[in-house]
Enzyme design. Sequence first.
Site, PDB file in Angstrom:
ATOM      1  N   HIS A 166      -3.889   1.444   7.943  1.00 40.90           N
ATOM      2  CA  HIS A 166      -2.514   1.955   7.955  1.00 40.90           C
ATOM      3  C   HIS A 166      -2.390   3.139   6.975  1.00 40.90           C
ATOM      4  O   HIS A 166      -1.810   4.181   7.313  1.00 40.90           O
ATOM      5  CB  HIS A 166      -1.563   0.804   7.590  1.00 40.90           C
ATOM      6  CG  HIS A 166      -0.126   1.179   7.417  1.00 40.90           C
ATOM      7  ND1 HIS A 166       0.880   0.697   8.224  1.00 40.90           N
ATOM      8  CD2 HIS A 166       0.499   1.972   6.491  1.00 40.90           C
ATOM      9  CE1 HIS A 166       2.043   1.188   7.815  1.00 40.90           C
ATOM     10  NE2 HIS A 166       1.835   1.962   6.761  1.00 40.90           N
ATOM     11  N   GLU A 167      -2.957   2.971   5.776  1.00 40.49           N
ATOM     12  CA  GLU A 167      -2.858   4.032   4.755  1.00 40.49           C
ATOM     13  C   GLU A 167      -3.686   5.254   5.142  1.00 40.49           C
ATOM     14  O   GLU A 167      -3.272   6.392   4.921  1.00 40.49           O
ATOM     15  CB  GLU A 167      -3.312   3.524   3.383  1.00 40.49           C
ATOM     16  CG  GLU A 167      -2.565   2.316   2.831  1.00 40.49           C
ATOM     17  CD  GLU A 167      -1.068   2.404   2.929  1.00 40.49           C
ATOM     18  OE1 GLU A 167      -0.530   3.525   2.946  1.00 40.49           O
ATOM     19  OE2 GLU A 167      -0.426   1.345   3.016  1.00 40.49           O
TER      20      GLU A 167
ATOM     21  N   GLY B 126       0.834  -1.200   0.000  1.00 42.32           N
ATOM     22  CA  GLY B 126       0.000   0.000   0.000  1.00 42.32           C
ATOM     23  C   GLY B 126       0.864   1.243   0.000  1.00 42.32           C
ATOM     24  O   GLY B 126       2.021   1.197   0.434  1.00 42.32           O
TER      25      GLY B 126
ATOM     26  N   CYS C 189       6.413  -0.325   7.264  1.00 44.06           N
ATOM     27  CA  CYS C 189       6.029   0.871   6.500  1.00 44.06           C
ATOM     28  C   CYS C 189       7.198   1.278   5.621  1.00 44.06           C
ATOM     29  O   CYS C 189       8.346   1.310   6.083  1.00 44.06           O
ATOM     30  CB  CYS C 189       5.672   2.007   7.455  1.00 44.06           C
ATOM     31  SG  CYS C 189       5.165   3.513   6.616  1.00 44.06           S
ATOM     32  N   LEU C 190       6.903   1.606   4.373  1.00 39.68           N
ATOM     33  CA  LEU C 190       7.949   2.042   3.446  1.00 39.68           C
ATOM     34  C   LEU C 190       8.609   3.332   3.939  1.00 39.68           C
ATOM     35  O   LEU C 190       9.745   3.616   3.580  1.00 39.68           O
ATOM     36  CB  LEU C 190       7.362   2.243   2.043  1.00 39.68           C
ATOM     37  CG  LEU C 190       6.848   0.961   1.369  1.00 39.68           C
ATOM     38  CD1 LEU C 190       6.067   1.299   0.109  1.00 39.68           C
ATOM     39  CD2 LEU C 190       8.004   0.007   1.063  1.00 39.68           C
TER      40      LEU C 190
ATOM     41  N   HIS D  21      -1.841   7.485   7.365  1.00 39.25           N
ATOM     42  CA  HIS D  21      -0.897   8.370   6.654  1.00 39.25           C
ATOM     43  C   HIS D  21      -1.583   9.667   6.226  1.00 39.25           C
ATOM     44  O   HIS D  21      -0.996  10.749   6.319  1.00 39.25           O
ATOM     45  CB  HIS D  21      -0.340   7.679   5.406  1.00 39.25           C
ATOM     46  CG  HIS D  21       0.810   6.743   5.658  1.00 39.25           C
ATOM     47  ND1 HIS D  21       1.991   7.150   6.246  1.00 39.25           N
ATOM     48  CD2 HIS D  21       0.969   5.431   5.382  1.00 39.25           C
ATOM     49  CE1 HIS D  21       2.832   6.116   6.311  1.00 39.25           C
ATOM     50  NE2 HIS D  21       2.228   5.047   5.799  1.00 39.25           N
TER      51      HIS D  21
ATOM     52  N   GLN E 224       3.063   9.886   1.528  1.00 39.95           N
ATOM     53  CA  GLN E 224       4.416   9.308   1.545  1.00 39.95           C
ATOM     54  C   GLN E 224       5.290   9.802   0.403  1.00 39.95           C
ATOM     55  O   GLN E 224       6.506   9.704   0.478  1.00 39.95           O
ATOM     56  CB  GLN E 224       4.341   7.769   1.504  1.00 39.95           C
ATOM     57  CG  GLN E 224       3.743   7.179   2.781  1.00 39.95           C
ATOM     58  CD  GLN E 224       3.618   5.676   2.669  1.00 39.95           C
ATOM     59  OE1 GLN E 224       2.647   5.182   2.135  1.00 39.95           O
ATOM     60  NE2 GLN E 224       4.587   4.946   3.178  1.00 39.95           N
TER      61      GLN E 224
HETATM   62  O1  GNR Z   1       4.249  -2.693   2.400  1.00 40.95           O
HETATM   63  C1  GNR Z   1       3.662  -2.554   3.474  1.00 40.95           C
HETATM   64  N1  GNR Z   1       3.387  -3.642   4.227  1.00 40.95           N
HETATM   65  C2  GNR Z   1       2.554  -3.637   5.335  1.00 40.95           C
HETATM   66  C3  GNR Z   1       2.546  -4.747   6.158  1.00 40.95           C
HETATM   67  C4  GNR Z   1       1.718  -4.804   7.260  1.00 40.95           C
HETATM   68  C5  GNR Z   1       0.898  -3.740   7.543  1.00 40.95           C
HETATM   69  C6  GNR Z   1       0.898  -2.612   6.741  1.00 40.95           C
HETATM   70  C7  GNR Z   1       1.721  -2.562   5.635  1.00 40.95           C
HETATM   71  S1  GNR Z   1       1.689  -1.168   4.613  1.00 40.95           S
HETATM   72  C8  GNR Z   1       3.316  -1.198   3.952  1.00 40.95           C
HETATM   73  C9  GNR Z   1       3.486  -0.148   2.876  1.00 40.95           C
HETATM   74  C10 GNR Z   1       3.317   1.221   3.470  1.00 40.95           C
HETATM   75  O2  GNR Z   1       4.135   1.761   4.147  1.00 40.95           O
HETATM   76  N2  GNR Z   1       2.179   1.812   3.263  1.00 40.95           N
HETATM   77  O3  GNR Z   1       1.929   3.018   3.792  1.00 40.95           O
HETATM   78 NI    NI Z   2       3.120   3.116   5.573  1.00 37.95          NI
END
Ligand code: GNR
Ligand code: NI
Length: 178
Positions: free
Chosen positions: A133-134, A46, A91-92, A137, A51
């Site tokens: 999670h997104e 995601g 998270c990236l 952000h 980001q």
């Molecule tokens: O790639 C991602 N893997 C992930 C694994 C578990 C819970 C959430 C994520 S999101 C993350 C990519 C990212 O940072 N999205 O904002």
């Molecule tokens: Ni993230």
Amino acid sequence: MALRTILEFPDPRLRTRAQPVTRFGNEVRRLIDDMLETLYHAPGIGLAATQIDVHQRLIVIDVSESHNEPLVLINPEIVAREGSTRTEEGCLSVPGIFDAVSRAARVRVRAQERDGTVFERDCADLLAVCVQHEMDHLEGRLFVDHLSSLKRERIRKKLEKERKIQSRRDVPATRSAL
Ligand code: GNR
Ligand code: NI
């Protein structure tokens, strides 16, 4: 299409609250294409526009194993949530760090497609976690905000140290005095 640079914690720009998308034209389509390319290249499941330093309410997700089921969520809202689950998240924008976060187990999300059409979708499992999670952000929140302040500080120090080592590698040895 173009790859975009992903901001990393503790960059203050990750704390920006995103604004609604109001125009569904070529500009937002190009942005979506760049976000999907950046997502698959990373690779991740995601990516929120925040980001890549674009502060609009736009998310791309693909939790499929074959990376061919992109989901675009514009101006997303969670209209129902159910249950709870604890999942190891990454998270990236917080590279190399993984820790467990509690979230709703199932969510119903209402959002717009790239043409502006409103739709609703029930999400469970990793998709439900990823949507939450997104959406964090877009509010300027990161998964590390769900951890203790002690853990968050440790993570910040670790990433800042790694980045210092990385930038020393980027300059000639004489200038870095190594
Ligand atoms: O790639 C991602 N893997 C992930 C694994 C578990 C819970 C959430 C994520 S999101 C993350 C990519 C990212 O940072 N999205 O904002
Ligand atoms: Ni993230």
